[in-house]
Design a protein around this motif. Sequence first.
Motif, short mmCIF file in Angstrom:
data_model
loop_
_atom_site.label_atom_id
_atom_site.label_comp_id
_atom_site.label_asym_id
_atom_site.label_seq_id
_atom_site.Cartn_x
_atom_site.Cartn_y
_atom_site.Cartn_z
N ALA A 319 -4.80 2.53 -2.14
CA ALA A 319 -4.33 2.42 -3.52
C ALA A 319 -5.07 3.36 -4.46
O ALA A 319 -4.49 3.92 -5.39
N LYS A 320 -6.38 3.54 -4.22
CA LYS A 320 -7.17 4.39 -5.11
C LYS A 320 -6.71 5.85 -5.05
O LYS A 320 -6.57 6.51 -6.08
N ASP A 399 0.36 -1.49 -11.24
CA ASP A 399 -0.71 -2.03 -10.39
C ASP A 399 -0.55 -1.42 -9.00
O ASP A 399 0.31 -1.83 -8.21
N TRP A 400 -1.39 -0.42 -8.67
CA TRP A 400 -1.21 0.32 -7.42
C TRP A 400 -1.65 -0.47 -6.19
O TRP A 400 -1.19 -0.20 -5.09
N ASP A 401 -2.53 -1.44 -6.36
CA ASP A 401 -2.87 -2.32 -5.23
C ASP A 401 -1.65 -3.13 -4.81
O ASP A 401 -1.39 -3.32 -3.62
N GLN A 402 -0.90 -3.59 -5.79
CA GLN A 402 0.34 -4.33 -5.49
C GLN A 402 1.35 -3.43 -4.81
O GLN A 402 2.05 -3.86 -3.88
N ASN A 405 0.54 -3.15 -1.17
CA ASN A 405 0.94 -4.35 -0.43
C ASN A 405 2.44 -4.36 -0.16
O ASN A 405 2.88 -4.73 0.93
#
Length: 425
Positions: A319-320, A399-402, A405
Motif C-alpha cells: 500500500a505504501k 485509503d490505500w490499505d483498503q 485488501n
Amino acid sequence: MEERLLGSEAKDDSNLKGRIWAESKKLWRIALPAMLARVSQYGMFVVTQGFIGHIGEVQLAAYALIQIIAVRFANGILLGMSSATETLCGQAFGAKQYHMMGIYLQRSWIINIAIGTVLLPIFIFAGDIFKLLGEESDIASEAGYISLWFIPILYFFIFCLTIQKYLQAQLKNIIVGWLSAVAFVIHVLLSWIFVNVLNFGIPGAMSAMIIASWFIVIGEFVYLFGGWCPNTWNGFSLAAFVDLLPVLKLSISSGVMLCLELWYNAILVLVAGYMKNATSEISAFSICLNIISWEFMLCFGFLAGSSVRISNELGKGDAKTAKFSVKVAISTTARVAVGAGRQTVVAYVNICCYYFIGIPVGIILAYVANMKVKGIWIGMLLGVVTQVLVLGYITYKTDWDQQVNEASARLNKWLLKPSDESNGS
C-alpha cells in the motif's frame, strides 16, 4: 548533534529524490510507449478526416457524425470494458500470478467480441438512426454509407485494446508503440495514394485506415503467439470461460466510466447538428474536438502508465508504494482510478460533472445566450474542470490499505492454479 541531524536530513532528502527518480523511470517506461501508441492510433482518425475534407463538405460532416458519435459510442464501451483487463492483468502481474494474465486476456476477448457484435446494428442502421434524431437528410445518408466502412474498425478495437493493456501490464508495450507508429506512416501514405492519386474517394480513405489498423493487430498477434510472452501466455484455455460473470461486472463498471467521458463530446456534436448551417457547425466543432482529443492522447498514455504502476503495487500488497506511485503520478498529471479498480466511483463523478453541469450549461450558452459552438465549448470545459477537481479530492482521501485488501481479495477469488488451467486447456 546539529551536524548529525543535518546529515540525516540530507540523507533523507537524497533518498526521497532517489525514490522519486526510480518511480518516475518505472512510470515512463510504460507511459512513453502508451503515448506513442495512443497518439499514432488516434492520429489515423484525424488524418482520415483531413483527406475526407478534400472530398466534400457533406462527406466531412457525415464522417464527423460517425466518428465522433457512433465510433466513440462503440469505442467508449470497448475501451471501458478493456480497462478491466488493465486492472486485473496489472494486479496479477504484481502478485506474480503470471499464468492468470493470459486467461484474463481471453476472457476479455470473449466478452468484447460479444459486446462488439451487439453494437453492429448501430453501424448498419446509422443513417436511419441519424434521420430519426433529426439530423439533415443528406448528411445522415452519407453517414450511413461511411458507417459501414467502420465495421472492421469496430473489431480492430476489440483485439487491439485488450492486447495493448495485457502487454503494458507486464511492461512489454513498446512493441505496440512501434507497431502503431509504423501503421500511422503506412496510413498517411496509403491515404495519399488512394484519395489524391487514384481518386478512390471515401472507399480509398476508409480502406487506408482499415489496412493500417489491422497491421497493428496482426503484429500484436505475431508477438503474442510467437513466444515473446512465455510466462503469461500458455495458449488457449477453457479456463477462460470460468468466472465470466464477475469479470463482466467489473468490465461494465469500467465501460460506464469511460463511456460517460467519451459520449460527453459525442452528445455535444449531436447538439451542434441542430444549429443552422449544420454542415459547417458539425465540421468545425468536430475538427476542434479531434485536435484537442489528439493532444489528450498524451494524457491517456500517461494514464495507462500510472494505472499499471498502481495496479502492480496493489497486486504485490504494498500500500505504501502504491500511495507513493499515486503521488509521483499526480505530481506529473492527474487520474489513477482504473489501476485501483474504482471505476464505479468515477462513473458517478462523470455523470454529475458532464451530464448535470457541462451539457446543460453548454446548451444554455449555445441556444439561449446565442453563443452557438463557442457556448457548447465553454460548457464542455466547465464539465472537465469540475471532474478534475472532484477526482483530485477523491484520490487525496483514498485509503490505500483498503485498496490493497480489495485487490488481494479479488485476485485470490479468481485465482486458478496452473494445474487447474492446464486441465481446462
